[in-house]
Design a protein around this motif. Structure first.
Motif, short mmCIF file in Angstrom:
data_model
loop_
_atom_site.label_atom_id
_atom_site.label_comp_id
_atom_site.label_asym_id
_atom_site.label_seq_id
_atom_site.Cartn_x
_atom_site.Cartn_y
_atom_site.Cartn_z
N SER A 78 -32.29 -23.21 -19.26
CA SER A 78 -32.49 -22.15 -20.21
C SER A 78 -33.94 -21.61 -20.45
O SER A 78 -34.85 -22.49 -20.00
CB SER A 78 -32.20 -23.03 -21.64
OG SER A 78 -33.05 -24.00 -21.94
N SER A 80 -36.88 -20.55 -23.05
CA SER A 80 -37.06 -20.42 -24.50
C SER A 80 -37.41 -19.01 -24.96
O SER A 80 -37.90 -18.38 -24.30
CB SER A 80 -38.36 -21.49 -24.74
OG SER A 80 -38.64 -21.57 -25.79
N GLU A 424 -41.07 -25.78 -30.08
CA GLU A 424 -40.06 -25.40 -29.40
C GLU A 424 -39.02 -25.52 -30.62
O GLU A 424 -38.90 -26.50 -31.43
CB GLU A 424 -39.49 -26.30 -28.28
CG GLU A 424 -38.21 -26.00 -27.59
CD GLU A 424 -38.26 -24.47 -27.06
OE1 GLU A 424 -37.31 -23.81 -27.50
OE2 GLU A 424 -39.30 -23.81 -26.63
N ASP A 463 -36.62 -31.27 -23.52
CA ASP A 463 -35.80 -31.08 -24.42
C ASP A 463 -35.69 -32.30 -25.42
O ASP A 463 -36.24 -32.33 -26.38
CB ASP A 463 -34.38 -30.80 -23.52
CG ASP A 463 -33.19 -30.25 -24.84
OD1 ASP A 463 -33.69 -30.35 -25.96
OD2 ASP A 463 -32.16 -30.17 -24.16
N ILE A 477 -36.57 -27.31 -20.74
CA ILE A 477 -36.61 -25.91 -21.22
C ILE A 477 -37.73 -25.33 -20.45
O ILE A 477 -39.05 -25.79 -20.39
CB ILE A 477 -36.56 -25.95 -22.68
CG1 ILE A 477 -35.49 -26.24 -23.13
CG2 ILE A 477 -36.71 -24.17 -23.10
CD1 ILE A 477 -35.59 -26.72 -24.99
N LYS A 479 -40.29 -22.03 -20.27
CA LYS A 479 -41.22 -21.00 -21.12
C LYS A 479 -41.73 -19.92 -20.11
O LYS A 479 -42.38 -20.33 -19.13
CB LYS A 479 -42.14 -21.60 -22.18
CG LYS A 479 -41.40 -22.38 -23.08
CD LYS A 479 -42.55 -22.78 -24.17
CE LYS A 479 -42.06 -23.56 -25.25
NZ LYS A 479 -41.72 -22.69 -26.28
#
Length: 862
Positions: A78, A80, A424, A463, A477, A479
């Motif tokens: 994923s 963020s 986060e 995470d 995750i 960024k």
């Protein structure tokens, strides 16, 4: 979105550094902007951002995570919605330190494969270098000591509890992640445009422009026409998306090992025009996969003779073969001394504290502090995961202790420092939480020998994990990293930065590509590797197979849902056509009635299962999946829009029998996708060699399918032919043309003329045959029999006297027989022609592309 600022700013229990706080303990200015934007987000807005990001990642095909420690395949889980922001003032130190470190590692690489002064003077233990598989003995004295060989570099860094940046790992062999960094930026800058503009984020494009110019200037060519390729393991590699992305940014073809060959110590690319000389290779293969003749035998395909071509100075490989040895975790301990020796200055950014256990004092320390340390392999070629002792069970602890005693040189002990925290979103509680992170920063060699650092990178955030070790085994995750022009004082660093910083020469200052001359402009063409041409050819064929199969199945389904008694024969005939074309399975004896009609329930069942997996060669599911595979293999040649269409096509298929209503809906979606691909072929693609092969594949398949369909139709009884007329027009995508032109019910002569003889109908036999002959003239196929057969077929069509045609007469029967023979001849000629194309362009070649033209060479290609 609600959150407590006091809670976010509160000290971490383990004393970890918080990115949110400035030196005074308040909220840092750049994070104030970010948190203010988050506070204004409604829950629905947050869901919208997540959906936008997820859709963008899927559509771009970036489904793998290149940010792994052990080379394992990881999903790019994923991205963020919260970027990581850092001030430009603090980034200046990171940029300076990373550029310095890259230069030190570049000098070290030249030395260990050259004079080996560092080893002779004891600055690097010999067993740490020579004892690992990553050191390539055949590369000794291969690298020019006056040239730079580390063209791309990446480093993983993190903050300690004092806020000091420390290096976790150097990436020297084929640094991954730069493409993902740019993709993250493209997504996040459009997802949060207002915040992006407020923070005045530094762009990343200069990095990729500098990399391209570095590649172009890596080798001197008399005419300045440097041919560069990106060498990738192929579409099945977990980081293939980035390979495609880099190739597009660099404007270079992406190749695999089998696309390249070495002849007379020169490297060539196998293209549709013949062999083209290659000067620079940006490799994404590991060291031991590049040349099976000299590097670890034939375990990998590689390019036989590549290392010899490098020795002769005929090709430059970026990064140099053998550079992977410097990714060893054991090197971290020795880089400060190397830097002081080579450059006369201290290393600006310290590494995480580490102890190579091949040293007796370090081994004693590792034994003493065993229970609190993390251990890694000191050999970069070993893909073992880090082992944090408190997380190990008793058996694992004993095995690690045994290895420490029997093979201490293979282990490096690391301290485990509390990593800094950034905010986060926890999607279960819908709250902001502070989580640990690491950062990957990228640098590329500039033309003047310095290193240019990308103002950005990839940030990896944990995470949820119960271990203090941030490892690739845990879900992460990612960024985007924003370098902002918002000012705040940087955290003081222990190392004193030199007061005067030399300006890194910009690309425009360092290297200017010479403008193209008119002769070069007119002679330029798109280089299409033979593998790419083959995939485009078959993509065209599978696309038409899928499109025409959908038309047939859709026609049968419509007649089945509108079934009346007199249509049972028509449905049976259409099903028989499906079996003739290998689209549908042959029914069992129990499903065939006494009057030779098929059981309707059997047909209904088969149509319901038409989107499920099948063993039939012509099944719709197989054609869609093969189309997707061909497109997957050449993603770099497709626009994002086209890839999005093809990537979604397999989702319309099923795994089991479906209701006919669902089947009809999905058929319509598939047909719409095929129509979009057709439009892409005719409206968007540049008319280069790749397009020619794509179009040729479509023409071969369309003509073959029409000749087989008409051949089946012409062999039916007069009664059966009559009831098939309307469906035949639908299958040939000509029903609208017929009704607009003739304004009457379907008549035999009119349908035959429209589908066989009409020169304006793009689905007529004559139109397709003539188009194929016209397009094939450009391919110079050496085999002549197929063209003669197709030209004779056109002559036979012209010889048919339709004036004698009358339904039910002997003359009509003779014309049916004539046309059936023409259809059979066309099918036979097409099979010969397709095989000729395959053997001439995809398996062998006879020419080399040179400055003066095409020269004949050894015909052996593979």
């Amino acid at each position: 979105m609600d959150f407590s600022l006091d809670q976010l700013l509160s000290p971490s229990p383990d004393g970890a550094f918080s990115e949110l706080r400035d030196q005074a303990g308040g909220l840092a200015p750049e994070w104030d902007y970010v948190l203010s934007a988050l506070r204004n987000l409604a829950p629905d807005d947050l869901k919208g951002f997540l959906a936008y990001i997820s859709e963008n990642i899927q559509n771009r095909g970036s489904i793998y995570n290149a940010y792994s420690e052990d080379g394992s395949i990881e999903p790019w889980e994923s991205l963020s919605v919260i970027p990581y922001v850092i001030s430009a003032q603090e980034w200046d130190f990171i940029e300076l330190a990373v550029a310095q470190r890259a230069a030190v590692i570049n000098d070290t690489l030249r030395d260990i494969y050259g004079p080996q002064h560092l080893i002779r003077r004891g600055l690097v233990p010999p067993s740490l270098i020579f004892g690992q598989r990553g050191f390539l003995w055949p590369c000794i004295n291969t690298l020019d000591t006056h040239e730079n060989h580390l063209h791309m570099y990446a480093v993983d860094i993190a903050r300690d509890e004092k806020g000091q940046w420390r290096v976790l790992k150097d990436r020297t062999q084929g640094p991954l992640g730069a493409g993902y960094a740019l993709q993250n930026r493209q997504i996040m800058s459009t997802a949060l445009p207002a915040l992006f503009n407020q923070l005045r984020v530094h762009p990343q494009t200069d990095y990729f422009r500098a990399l391209r110019q570095t590649l172009l200037s890596s080798m001197s060519v008399e005419d300045g026409n440097v041919v560069t390729v990106l060498l990738s393991p192929g579409p099945k590699h977990p980081a293939y998306f980035e390979h495609v992305f880099l190739a597009r940014q660099m404007g270079v073809p992406i190749t695999e090992s089998l696309d390249l060959t070495v002849r007379n110590d020169l490297l060539y690319l196998k293209t549709l025009r013949g062999l083209q000389r290659v000067h620079v290779v940006l490799r994404r293969l590991e060291d031991n996969e590049c040349d099976p003749m000299e590097l670890y035998g034939s375990d990998y395909p590689g390019i036989p003779g590549l290392l010899q071509a490098i020795r002769k100075g005929n090709v430059t490989v970026c990064n140099a073969l053998g550079s992977g040895v410097l990714e060893s975790a054991g090197m971290l301990e020795f880089l400060p001394g190397i830097c002081q020796h080579l450059r006369g200055e201290p290393l600006l950014m310290d590494s995480i504290r580490s102890w190579w256990c091949g040293n007796e004092a370090n081994l004693d320390y590792a034994r003493t502090r065993f229970d609190s340390l993390m251990f890694k392999s000191s050999f970069s070629s070993m893909r073992a995961s880090p082992q944090y002792v408190p997380d190990l069970n008793q058996a694992q602890r004993e095995a690690l202790l045994q290895r420490l005693e029997t093979s201490p040189r293979s282990l490096v002990a690391h301290e485990v420092m509390p990593l800094a925290r950034i905010p986060e979103i926890d999607f279960e509680s819908r709250q902001l939480q502070m989580r640990r992170f690491t950062m990957r920063v990228f640098a590329t060699l500039a033309h003047d020998g310095s290193y240019q650092v990308m103002p950005g990178g990839v940030v990896r955030v944990e995470d949820k994990s119960n271990t203090p070790v941030l490892s690739s085994r845990n879900r992460q995750i990612n960024k985007d990293l924003w370098v902002c022009r918002m000012a705040r004082p940087a955290v003081p660093t222990v190392v004193t930065i030199p007061p005067a910083r030399a300006r890194v020469r910009s690309v425009s200052d360092a290297f200017e590509a010479k403008p193209l001359t008119l002769e070069q402009l007119l002679a330029a063409h798109t280089t299409t590797p033979a593998r790419i041409g083959e995939n485009l050819f078959w993509m065209g064929r599978y696309g038409i197979r899928a499109e025409l199969s959908v038309l047939l199945l859709r026609t049968i389904t419509r007649n089945l849902t509108e079934r009346v008694t007199e249509k049972e024969t028509l449905i049976t005939l259409l099903y028989k056509l499906g079996t003739h074309l290998h689209v549908l399975p042959v029914p069992s004896a129990e499903a065939i009635g006494a009057d030779d009609t098929y059981d309707i329930n059997f047909i209904r069942h088969q149509l319901g299962a038409s989107l499920a997996p099948s063993s039939l060669s012509g099944a719709l599911t197989n054609n869609v999946n093969y189309l997707h595979q061909c497109a997957f293999n050449i993603r770099e040649r497709l626009s994002l829009d086209v890839w999005w269409v093809v990537n979604y096509m397999p989702t319309y298929l099923g795994t089991a029998k479906l209701d006919l209503t669902v089947v009809q809906q999905r058929m319509q979606e598939l047909f719409a996708s095929c129509s979009i691909l057709s439009g892409f072929t005719h409206e968007q693609m540049t008319r280069d060699e790749g397009w020619s092969f794509l179009l040729l594949g479509r023409l071969i398949e369309k003509l073959g399918r029409m000749s087989d369909t008409l051949g089946f139709f012409l062999k039916q009884s007069e009664h059966d032919k009559t009831i098939m007329l309307e469906s035949l027009l639908e299958i040939a995508y000509s029903i609208v043309t017929y009704r607009a032109r003739y304004h009457r019910e379907e008549e035999m002569l009119a349908v035959l003329y429209l589908l066989v003889f009409d020169r304006s109908n793009p689905y007529s036999l004559r139109y397709l045959c003539q188009s194929l002959l016209d397009n094939s003239a450009a391919f110079n196929v050496q085999e002549a029999q197929s063209r003669q057969i197709l030209q004779k077929a056109l002559g036979d069509l012209d010889a048919v006297d339709l004036a004698r045609f009358a339904v039910g007469t002997p003359a009509a029967g003779q014309i049916y027989e004539q046309l059936a023979r023409v259809c059979a001849d066309i099918s036979y000629g097409l099979s010969i022609y397709a095989n000729s194309i395959n053997h001439q362009y995809f398996l062998v070649t006879e020419t080399i592309s040179s400055d003066t033209g095409l020269e004949t060479v050894n015909k052996e290609f593979l």
